[in-house]
Design a protein around this motif. Structure first.
Motif, PDB file in Angstrom:
ATOM      1  N   GLN A 140       0.828  -1.196   0.000  1.00  0.00           N
ATOM      2  CA  GLN A 140       0.000   0.000   0.000  1.00  0.00           C
ATOM      3  C   GLN A 140       0.867   1.252   0.000  1.00  0.00           C
ATOM      4  O   GLN A 140       0.569   2.221  -0.690  1.00  0.00           O
ATOM      5  CB  GLN A 140      -0.948  -0.002   1.214  1.00  0.00           C
ATOM      6  CG  GLN A 140      -1.908   1.164   1.247  1.00  0.00           C
ATOM      7  CD  GLN A 140      -2.888   1.165   0.084  1.00  0.00           C
ATOM      8  OE1 GLN A 140      -3.268   0.124  -0.413  1.00  0.00           O
ATOM      9  NE2 GLN A 140      -3.270   2.337  -0.356  1.00  0.00           N
ATOM     10  N   LEU A 141       1.949   1.221   0.762  1.00  0.00           N
ATOM     11  CA  LEU A 141       2.865   2.356   0.793  1.00  0.00           C
ATOM     12  C   LEU A 141       3.484   2.597  -0.575  1.00  0.00           C
ATOM     13  O   LEU A 141       3.593   3.738  -1.027  1.00  0.00           O
ATOM     14  CB  LEU A 141       3.973   2.115   1.813  1.00  0.00           C
ATOM     15  CG  LEU A 141       3.547   2.157   3.267  1.00  0.00           C
ATOM     16  CD1 LEU A 141       4.674   1.681   4.160  1.00  0.00           C
ATOM     17  CD2 LEU A 141       3.137   3.556   3.646  1.00  0.00           C
ATOM     18  N   THR A 142       3.882   1.521  -1.241  1.00  0.00           N
ATOM     19  CA  THR A 142       4.460   1.649  -2.578  1.00  0.00           C
ATOM     20  C   THR A 142       3.451   2.260  -3.528  1.00  0.00           C
ATOM     21  O   THR A 142       3.780   3.169  -4.304  1.00  0.00           O
ATOM     22  CB  THR A 142       4.918   0.271  -3.091  1.00  0.00           C
ATOM     23  OG1 THR A 142       5.864  -0.265  -2.174  1.00  0.00           O
ATOM     24  CG2 THR A 142       5.544   0.375  -4.466  1.00  0.00           C
ATOM     25  N   LYS A 143       2.214   1.778  -3.476  1.00  0.00           N
ATOM     26  CA  LYS A 143       1.160   2.310  -4.336  1.00  0.00           C
ATOM     27  C   LYS A 143       0.949   3.804  -4.075  1.00  0.00           C
ATOM     28  O   LYS A 143       0.880   4.610  -5.012  1.00  0.00           O
ATOM     29  CB  LYS A 143      -0.137   1.549  -4.101  1.00  0.00           C
ATOM     30  CG  LYS A 143      -1.288   2.040  -4.939  1.00  0.00           C
ATOM     31  CD  LYS A 143      -2.563   1.283  -4.617  1.00  0.00           C
ATOM     32  CE  LYS A 143      -3.715   1.900  -5.388  1.00  0.00           C
ATOM     33  NZ  LYS A 143      -5.000   1.453  -4.895  1.00  0.00           N
ATOM     34  N   GLU A 144       0.873   4.188  -2.796  1.00  0.00           N
ATOM     35  CA  GLU A 144       0.669   5.597  -2.447  1.00  0.00           C
ATOM     36  C   GLU A 144       1.821   6.462  -2.940  1.00  0.00           C
ATOM     37  O   GLU A 144       1.610   7.548  -3.472  1.00  0.00           O
ATOM     38  CB  GLU A 144       0.524   5.748  -0.931  1.00  0.00           C
ATOM     39  CG  GLU A 144      -0.774   5.195  -0.383  1.00  0.00           C
ATOM     40  CD  GLU A 144      -0.795   5.173   1.147  1.00  0.00           C
ATOM     41  OE1 GLU A 144       0.157   5.687   1.789  1.00  0.00           O
ATOM     42  OE2 GLU A 144      -1.774   4.627   1.686  1.00  0.00           O
ATOM     43  N   ARG A 145       3.041   5.967  -2.782  1.00  0.00           N
ATOM     44  CA  ARG A 145       4.201   6.766  -3.197  1.00  0.00           C
ATOM     45  C   ARG A 145       4.280   6.893  -4.721  1.00  0.00           C
ATOM     46  O   ARG A 145       4.654   7.942  -5.248  1.00  0.00           O
ATOM     47  CB  ARG A 145       5.474   6.166  -2.617  1.00  0.00           C
ATOM     48  CG  ARG A 145       5.525   6.402  -1.119  1.00  0.00           C
ATOM     49  CD  ARG A 145       6.856   6.083  -0.506  1.00  0.00           C
ATOM     50  NE  ARG A 145       6.835   6.478   0.901  1.00  0.00           N
ATOM     51  CZ  ARG A 145       6.984   5.639   1.909  1.00  0.00           C
ATOM     52  NH1 ARG A 145       7.202   4.375   1.685  1.00  0.00           N
ATOM     53  NH2 ARG A 145       6.938   6.080   3.152  1.00  0.00           N
ATOM     54  N   LEU A 146       3.919   5.824  -5.442  1.00  0.00           N
ATOM     55  CA  LEU A 146       3.902   5.904  -6.905  1.00  0.00           C
ATOM     56  C   LEU A 146       2.827   6.881  -7.381  1.00  0.00           C
ATOM     57  O   LEU A 146       3.055   7.659  -8.316  1.00  0.00           O
ATOM     58  CB  LEU A 146       3.670   4.521  -7.514  1.00  0.00           C
ATOM     59  CG  LEU A 146       4.858   3.561  -7.443  1.00  0.00           C
ATOM     60  CD1 LEU A 146       4.455   2.174  -7.943  1.00  0.00           C
ATOM     61  CD2 LEU A 146       6.023   4.092  -8.250  1.00  0.00           C
ATOM     62  N   GLU A 147       1.659   6.834  -6.746  1.00  0.00           N
ATOM     63  CA  GLU A 147       0.596   7.767  -7.121  1.00  0.00           C
ATOM     64  C   GLU A 147       1.005   9.205  -6.831  1.00  0.00           C
ATOM     65  O   GLU A 147       0.743  10.105  -7.630  1.00  0.00           O
ATOM     66  CB  GLU A 147      -0.697   7.419  -6.377  1.00  0.00           C
ATOM     67  CG  GLU A 147      -1.360   6.158  -6.894  1.00  0.00           C
ATOM     68  CD  GLU A 147      -2.549   5.715  -6.054  1.00  0.00           C
ATOM     69  OE1 GLU A 147      -2.790   6.310  -4.969  1.00  0.00           O
ATOM     70  OE2 GLU A 147      -3.243   4.774  -6.480  1.00  0.00           O
TER      71      GLU A 147
END
Length: 159
Positions: A110-117
């Motif tokens: 989830q953190l990776t997804k948030e940072r990519l977004e």
């Protein structure tokens, strides 16, 4: 019952991922460290289940009959000592924010997804800023050439 699909090679895939649920560890020191960390996780799990099992057994029994908690604790200590020794050979730096997020039980995916977004949003914003400045520069150059024709040779060709 397990979730996921079995690949042709007989390895289990995660339910929401086309990749194998357990990829092979990298070679070298990092692979050894990864395997040792998996061993530590397993040792901690075993210690936890042993403690819970001991608490649920007959508490009033005298003597205890050689409970394995001490052995499990020694396993955990051995893994921690091995990891400490291995740390001298690993130069990979981990950002404190990542460690803090893990300590706060935040899901790394989830953190990776948030940072990519967030990176994509900031990239879009910066591209808009660049486009606006480029447009302004072209317009300024056109007006300068119209107002001061003698500057035309010093300004980029407008097109």
């Amino acid at each position: 019952m397990t979730r996921g699909n079995i690949s042709p090679a007989g390895q289990q895939n995660a339910a929401d991922s086309p990749r194998l649920s357990e990829s092979p560890p990298p070679s070298g020191v990092q692979g050894d460290l990864e395997l040792e960390l998996l061993g530590l996780a397993n040792a901690l799990y075993n210690l936890g289940t042993t403690v819970v099992n001991d608490l649920t057994k007959e508490k009033d029994k005298p003597g205890g009959g050689g409970k394995p908690v001490g052995h499990r604790v020694n396993d955990v200590i051995q893994h921690l000592a091995t990891i400490e020794d291995m740390s001298q050979h690993v130069t990979t730096m981990i950002p404190m924010q990542v460690l803090s997020d893990i300590d706060n039980a935040r899901n790394p995916l989830q953190l990776t997804k948030e940072r990519l977004e967030r990176a994509a949003t900031e990239n879009q914003y910066m591209n808009g800023q660049i486009h606006a400045l480029d447009s302004y520069r072209r317009h300024l150059d056109e007006v300068l050439v119209q107002t001061f024709p003698e500057l035309a040779e010093f300004l980029p060709a407008t097109g």
